[in-house]
Design an enzyme around this catalytic site. Sequence first.
Site, mmCIF file in Angstrom:
data_model
loop_
_atom_site.group_PDB
_atom_site.id
_atom_site.type_symbol
_atom_site.label_atom_id
_atom_site.label_comp_id
_atom_site.label_asym_id
_atom_site.label_seq_id
_atom_site.Cartn_x
_atom_site.Cartn_y
_atom_site.Cartn_z
ATOM 1 N N SER A 95 0.794 9.375 -5.514
ATOM 2 C CA SER A 95 1.085 10.734 -5.046
ATOM 3 C C SER A 95 2.082 11.446 -5.949
ATOM 4 O O SER A 95 1.887 12.619 -6.300
ATOM 5 C CB SER A 95 1.618 10.696 -3.616
ATOM 6 O OG SER A 95 0.636 10.221 -2.729
ATOM 7 N N VAL A 102 0.840 -1.201 0.000
ATOM 8 C CA VAL A 102 0.000 0.000 0.000
ATOM 9 C C VAL A 102 0.877 1.254 0.000
ATOM 10 O O VAL A 102 0.569 2.231 -0.706
ATOM 11 C CB VAL A 102 -0.989 -0.021 1.187
ATOM 12 C CG1 VAL A 102 -1.705 1.310 1.332
ATOM 13 C CG2 VAL A 102 -1.994 -1.152 1.007
ATOM 14 N N ALA A 143 2.058 1.684 -3.496
ATOM 15 C CA ALA A 143 0.969 2.167 -4.352
ATOM 16 C C ALA A 143 0.699 3.653 -4.124
ATOM 17 O O ALA A 143 0.562 4.423 -5.085
ATOM 18 C CB ALA A 143 -0.299 1.351 -4.092
ATOM 19 N N GLU A 144 0.639 4.081 -2.867
ATOM 20 C CA GLU A 144 0.354 5.493 -2.608
ATOM 21 C C GLU A 144 1.513 6.392 -3.011
ATOM 22 O O GLU A 144 1.306 7.518 -3.470
ATOM 23 C CB GLU A 144 -0.016 5.739 -1.141
ATOM 24 C CG GLU A 144 -0.506 7.154 -0.936
ATOM 25 C CD GLU A 144 -1.266 7.380 0.351
ATOM 26 O OE1 GLU A 144 -1.428 8.564 0.713
ATOM 27 O OE2 GLU A 144 -1.705 6.411 0.989
ATOM 28 N N THR A 145 2.724 5.896 -2.913
ATOM 29 C CA THR A 145 3.883 6.661 -3.387
ATOM 30 C C THR A 145 3.763 6.922 -4.883
ATOM 31 O O THR A 145 3.944 8.053 -5.355
ATOM 32 C CB THR A 145 5.196 5.906 -3.077
ATOM 33 O OG1 THR A 145 5.325 5.777 -1.660
ATOM 34 C CG2 THR A 145 6.402 6.634 -3.647
#
Length: 128
Positions: free
Chosen positions: A53, A45, A48-50
Amino acid sequence: MYSKGLTDSLGIEIKILEKGYVTATMPVDDRTRQPLGYLHGGASVALAETVASLGAYQLIDQENETCFGLEINANHVRSKREGIVTAEGKVLHQGRTTQIWEIQIKDEEDKLICISRCTIAVVPLKHD
């Protein structure tokens, strides 16, 4: 451009950073495994968020806006004990105040490990 923080801690490396498209790799090692020795879902996760963003940041007016993860979900499809995973993120929606990104995380054999969708909030910067 940005402070790497967790990105460095997890060994995440950005490979492609284009408008609407990002890829990054992350090792499956002692930094990213859960106690039973498998890739930690939280590490997936974070990867994925890196990706979402950084991708979102490429699409905003960086002098007047910033962006933050608003919501993320992930389906962990396959386990992995070692090696490298690669995240591929694509923008699905680019609105004025939100973006939606889809991120697929695959192993070296192109097998799906995790699929994630991340909603990014685009907010005005406060100029003091």
